[in-house]
Design a protein around this motif. Structure first.
Motif, mmCIF file in Angstrom:
data_model
loop_
_atom_site.group_PDB
_atom_site.id
_atom_site.type_symbol
_atom_site.label_atom_id
_atom_site.label_comp_id
_atom_site.label_asym_id
_atom_site.label_seq_id
_atom_site.Cartn_x
_atom_site.Cartn_y
_atom_site.Cartn_z
ATOM 1 N N ASP A 164 0.726 -1.519 0.042
ATOM 2 C CA ASP A 164 0.057 0.054 -0.052
ATOM 3 C C ASP A 164 0.664 0.983 -0.198
ATOM 4 O OD1 ASP A 164 -2.221 -1.746 0.227
ATOM 5 O OD2 ASP A 164 -2.549 -1.367 2.149
ATOM 6 N N HIS A 165 2.221 1.439 0.462
ATOM 7 C CA HIS A 165 2.492 2.686 0.493
ATOM 8 C C HIS A 165 3.996 2.030 -0.519
ATOM 9 C CE1 HIS A 165 1.221 2.438 4.753
ATOM 10 N NE2 HIS A 165 1.206 3.388 5.192
ATOM 11 N N GLY A 194 1.528 4.251 -2.921
ATOM 12 C CA GLY A 194 1.022 5.437 -2.378
ATOM 13 C C GLY A 194 2.148 5.649 -2.793
ATOM 14 N N TRP A 222 -0.473 13.763 0.322
ATOM 15 C CA TRP A 222 0.792 12.660 -0.645
ATOM 16 C C TRP A 222 2.231 11.874 -0.326
ATOM 17 C CZ3 TRP A 222 -1.530 8.868 -3.362
ATOM 18 C CH2 TRP A 222 -2.953 8.844 -4.277
ATOM 19 N N PHE A 255 2.441 9.450 2.314
ATOM 20 C CA PHE A 255 2.679 8.068 1.651
ATOM 21 C C PHE A 255 4.545 7.744 1.411
ATOM 22 C CE2 PHE A 255 -1.711 7.865 1.023
ATOM 23 C CZ PHE A 255 -1.879 7.226 0.894
ATOM 24 N N THR A 269 5.799 7.560 4.875
ATOM 25 C CA THR A 269 5.535 6.507 5.751
ATOM 26 C C THR A 269 7.112 5.313 4.812
ATOM 27 O OG1 THR A 269 3.533 7.724 6.014
ATOM 28 C CG2 THR A 269 4.137 5.135 5.973
ATOM 29 N N TYR A 270 6.959 5.138 3.162
ATOM 30 C CA TYR A 270 7.532 4.307 3.012
ATOM 31 C C TYR A 270 9.074 4.019 2.929
ATOM 32 C CZ TYR A 270 9.173 0.556 -0.345
ATOM 33 O OH TYR A 270 9.134 0.026 -1.254
ATOM 34 N N SER A 273 -2.375 -1.882 -6.112
ATOM 35 C CA SER A 273 -1.023 -1.360 -6.313
ATOM 36 C C SER A 273 0.251 -2.525 -6.852
ATOM 37 C CB SER A 273 -0.559 -2.109 -4.432
ATOM 38 O OG SER A 273 -1.129 -2.845 -3.951
#
Length: 188
Positions: free
Chosen positions: A5-6, A9, A137, A140, A143-144, A177
């Motif tokens: 998901d990340h 994103g 955005w 994301f 976080t990634y 994804s």
């Protein structure tokens, strides 16, 4: 799954910014043309030195927007190669870019008063809607990048989770994804 998901994103963040930059450039070129047309109708001796800066504000905004394209491509490269420093460089660029655009719009507003030029409400609206979406955005991307740093700290070679076996009668799920990852993954 959280990783996917990340990853998606962060990749979509770059694609989103490319599309938004395209729209932004179309509007900025239109605003520049309108400003030049309006300024041509003002007699040169009535235009102050501050008023003559108006086109340069738009030139600066257009230049910054064009510089955004390679930054977005670099983000896609960084996401696919798990380069967290590249992702943080992207975040730094967009914080600078959004702050610079706030200053440019404020300066254009001040200059436009001196140049007897009315600022388009779309400029304020565009800025007010783009900044919250950029923050969404960018979350994301951050976080990634943090997930990559954490995985390198734990010594894991892959962020992918092991897949559990499925019952054969269950149809496979479609996930955006997975499609994005497939197309953005370097094929050898």
């Amino acid at each position: 799954r959280k990783h996917d998901d990340h990853l998606a994103g962060a990749s979509v963040a770059a694609v989103y910014m490319i599309l938004v930059t395209n729209i932004y450039l179309i509007f900025e070129v239109g605003h520049l043309e309108r400003a030049m047309t309006d300024m041509a109708q003002i007699k040169p001796f009535n235009l102050t030195e501050v008023g003559k800066m108006l086109p340069y504000c738009y030139y600066t905004a257009i230049t910054l927007a064009v510089m955004t394209y390679p930054v977005c491509v670099f983000l896609i490269y960084s996401v696919q190669n798990r380069l967290y420093m590249g992702m943080f460089a992207y975040v730094a660029w967009f914080i600078f870019y959004d702050l610079a655009n706030c200053l440019i719009v404020a300066l254009v507003y001040q200059v436009s008063k001196e140049a007897w030029f009315s600022l388009s409400p779309l400029e304020w609206f565009g800025l007010a809607t783009r900044i919250p979406m950029d923050c969404f955005w960018l979350s994301f991307v951050v976080t990634y990048a943090l997930m990559i740093i954490e995985s390198k700290g734990q010594g894991r070679l892959s962020l992918r989770m092991r897949r559990s076996s499925r019952i054969v009668s269950e149809p496979p799920r479609f996930r955006l994804s997975q499609v994005i990852h497939f197309y953005l993954k370097p094929h050898v």
